[in-house]
Design an enzyme around this catalytic site. Sequence first.
Site, PDB file in Angstrom:
ATOM      1  N   SER A  41     -33.519 -27.275  -1.940  1.00 15.43           N
ATOM      2  CA  SER A  41     -33.258 -26.863  -3.260  1.00 15.43           C
ATOM      3  C   SER A  41     -34.366 -26.714  -4.150  1.00 15.43           C
ATOM      4  O   SER A  41     -34.283 -25.775  -5.111  1.00 15.43           O
ATOM      5  CB  SER A  41     -32.190 -27.474  -3.584  1.00 15.43           C
ATOM      6  OG  SER A  41     -31.068 -27.779  -2.960  1.00 15.43           O
ATOM      7  N   SER A 473      11.543 -29.866  26.778  1.00 18.09           N
ATOM      8  CA  SER A 473      12.027 -30.492  28.292  1.00 18.09           C
ATOM      9  C   SER A 473      13.488 -31.177  27.964  1.00 18.09           C
ATOM     10  O   SER A 473      13.623 -31.598  26.829  1.00 18.09           O
ATOM     11  CB  SER A 473      10.990 -31.618  28.570  1.00 18.09           C
ATOM     12  OG  SER A 473      11.539 -32.357  29.503  1.00 18.09           O
ATOM     13  N   LYS A 477      17.350 -25.400  29.658  1.00 15.07           N
ATOM     14  CA  LYS A 477      16.697 -24.112  30.261  1.00 15.07           C
ATOM     15  C   LYS A 477      17.221 -24.015  31.764  1.00 15.07           C
ATOM     16  O   LYS A 477      17.665 -22.918  32.027  1.00 15.07           O
ATOM     17  CB  LYS A 477      15.093 -24.057  30.030  1.00 15.07           C
ATOM     18  CG  LYS A 477      14.610 -24.257  28.726  1.00 15.07           C
ATOM     19  CD  LYS A 477      12.962 -24.200  28.877  1.00 15.07           C
ATOM     20  CE  LYS A 477      12.504 -25.189  29.673  1.00 15.07           C
ATOM     21  NZ  LYS A 477      12.452 -26.529  29.097  1.00 15.07           N
ATOM     22  N   SER A 545       6.976 -23.510  28.100  1.00 13.03           N
ATOM     23  CA  SER A 545       5.985 -22.785  27.487  1.00 13.03           C
ATOM     24  C   SER A 545       6.151 -22.895  25.739  1.00 13.03           C
ATOM     25  O   SER A 545       6.668 -22.260  25.013  1.00 13.03           O
ATOM     26  CB  SER A 545       6.494 -21.346  27.589  1.00 13.03           C
ATOM     27  OG  SER A 545       7.826 -20.822  27.281  1.00 13.03           O
TER      28      SER A 545
END
Lengths: 632, 300
Positions: A41, A473, A477, A545
């Site tokens: 700087s 889970s 499904k 998924s």
Amino acid sequence: MNEIYKTDALIAEDIDTYLETHQHKTMLRFITCGSVDDGKSTLIGRLLYDSKMIFEDQLATLEADSKRVGTQGEAIDFALLVDGLAAEREQGITIDVAYRFFATEKRKFIVADTPGHEQYTRNMVTGASTADLAVILIDARKGVLTQTRRHSYLAHLIGIRHLVLAVNKMDLVDYDEAVFKKIVADYRSFAESIGILDFTPIPISGLAGDNITSRSQATPWYDGPVLLDHLETVELDQTADQLKPFRMQVQWVNRPNLDFRGFAGTIASGQIRMGDEIRVLPSGKTSTISRIVTLDGDLEVAVAGQAVTLCFADEIDCSRGQIITASKSPVEVADQFEATVIWMDEDELVPGRAYWLKIGPQTVTASVAHPKYQVNVNTMEHLAAKTLDLNAIGVANITTDRDIPFGGYDESRDLGGFILIDKMTNRTVGAGLIHFALRRAQNIHWQATDISREHHAAMKNQKPMVLWMTGLSGSGKSTIANIVEKKLARMNRHTFLLDGDNVRHGLNKDLGFTDSDRVENIRRVGEVAKLMTEAGLIVITAFISPFRSEREMVRSMLPPGEFIEIFIDTPLEEAEKRDVKGLYAKARAGQLKNFTGIDSPYEPPEAPHIRIDTTKMSAEEAADLIIEKLIP
Amino acid sequence: MSIMTLTHLQRLEAEAIHIMREVVSEAEKPVMLYSVGKDSAVMLHLAKKAFYPSPPPFPLLHVDTTWKFRDMYALRDRAARKAGMQLIVHQNPEALRAGINPFDHGSLHTDMWKTEGLKQALDLHGFDAAFGGARRDEEKSRAKERIFSFRTASHRWDPKNQRPELWRTYNARKNKGESMRVFPLSNWTELDIWQYIHLENIEIVPLYYAAERPTVKRDGLLLMVDDDRFPLNGEKPVMRSVRFRTLGCYPLTGAVESRAQTLPEIIQEMLLTTTSERQGRAIDHDQAASMEKKKQEGYF
């Protein structure tokens, strides 16, 4: 007297001559990098100060700030001039790139002050990507440090061809030539090991002003250029780019009326003239340039760096993302590459996941394979790596969903540099530098078959589709999928049920439950489902998924309308209460890692085709609802 | 083959054009913020170049405070007409109703008219990308801002979490409701702007040139009495030869005494001057890090 100070007199006496000179200045963009206390700087502050880019009111603010929060006692703390964000001033560190501007008699300069901390690597890369030159600062008392090596590696990696090794704080080592020579020798052996063949070492003192704008009396043994002279005379990359073959990526098609069709873009390399023969890639169509259009009139010739609009003599297809090249030296086209990938996001790379890849103006879907190796940016060692996390740099293969025209990054930043964008958050998560194309895809030809997918479907008298059930889970499904398949069988439909657990016994038995294995699991199931729809089947799948991007990936594999997302919506508490397989209990006990809902996320669909609330209906009712909605 | 070295202005021009073409290709509904100042004038000129022979394919948006100089309103309408572009003028209806003004309401004036007004206008029309004429040399927090600067659905800027921005490959993707502010002049300096106006012969508001104007001195600023809404507390406006280095609301914009009547004279004066451009604006002096804070809240 220094040139900068002569300028003042010229401005006062003959402004027109001054403007004429200024108008013809070229521009050099450079970065400064170094460790926290190397004096970066201060150096920039001095360049700005000496070129009169700091105004009185800024200086007054700076003096006040220096006393309040500065680190230099009563003296001016130039770092405060450059550290612009409140958090930076509080913490006394540079977080993000700051761009500063100054000009001399010969050139205008844009300097990017880049942060030194490893955690801000992505910000350094941002600054370096547009720079022609890097000033690497070294504290003469400390010599070549880990950070010096990291910054040099990054600057070289990103393609900066001109490096200056500024050995700073020479005043604190009594301007000792031996110290300077030792540092230069140390640096040279490191630099050569990573392929940096040339650099310009300069002994300086930012605080005392030695060898920055004028030659120091304290270093009579040094006969090289002073820093500013070097910055003013170094050859510009943009000039070298003009000697390469012509390439322009099309950004925008300009079509104000039926009589005009122009292709707008910035010339990446080479030159283009009226009448030149060109080739458009990936189509390979050729034509000649009929006009080079600008608001200020047509041009005879245009060169690398200019933003122009080109017209062709023939009506050939050309759109955003395609590349116009010299007809005799076209670029390569491929869909698989090896590339260096710089990861820039807090969320690590998920190998196999679909990301947006933007290269020039073109955006395609792409995935990154497991890295071949990761580079330890402090030691340059190659390490084995499963993924890349924030600031990691590695080499991996990239696959895109279509052929793209490209160039190697070492030839062209425009044609060989790409960014990776997360499809969900839209953040820029990675940057890539293409090495070369992999030939694999080009050698595997697509075999045309005579019995089409339409034919297969017509024989079964049904519309193929994939009923994709997603949910936690234990959400139900598999149960619902099974009932749906039984009902469809009774209706004489040809179906196949792909179940998550069953697939993991065979096709996917090599996969675990890490994020990248989950991605690969879904990719394979997607490909299998796709083959089955091509055979005319109605495919029912039951996979957790959990990630939106993978469900999106499967959707994009299939023809529009054939992917039906069904959200089996069971709240976590409910699924855990049922715990049919006893898995939640195991996960809670810490015996099962990466379990969705417990220590791995589930991203619910935002707009599923069908949502089944299992707390409100039975599996039987759910199956009826699905069939009613889908089978006319 | 002969090499044609591009000057710094040619490179800056090409960069700005490249940026504008990216926005038009990627944004659903872009707009150009037009404040009628010299930077806006340059930006509009570059837009004409970027899309020629088409007119720039987006409208101009002026977030009006009702307190601009009269000369600015005149040029605004003329410039939009000449460019063949639609001009949208937005005045915050709440500020209008409450009669918010710079004399009585201090920083509320900027918040209501400019910050809130801008957000309202962007939301009202559903603009998802807005060009602004800000430059990195203007102020410290601007020096750190990206060219494509992402804003959340509530228009906030998060300076600590900016997207990396490499080469000239800009990420313009965003979710619904989010937006981009895009700064094509990021790398221009004040001198570049003036020189470009000079070279390209771009029309600017006459207030940038010195002329005899009625002024009063107040709080260290030299203010021009542009209309009869200016409350004079016993002060008598004095005719002085003044000009403005930056233009905003006339009661908030300080003039400098000057005799510069041509662009080269203006540039000469600017180069020899010792105070920075934004000093003439009351807004930056409010508090330390004031611009960063305002920007986080949605100020341009």
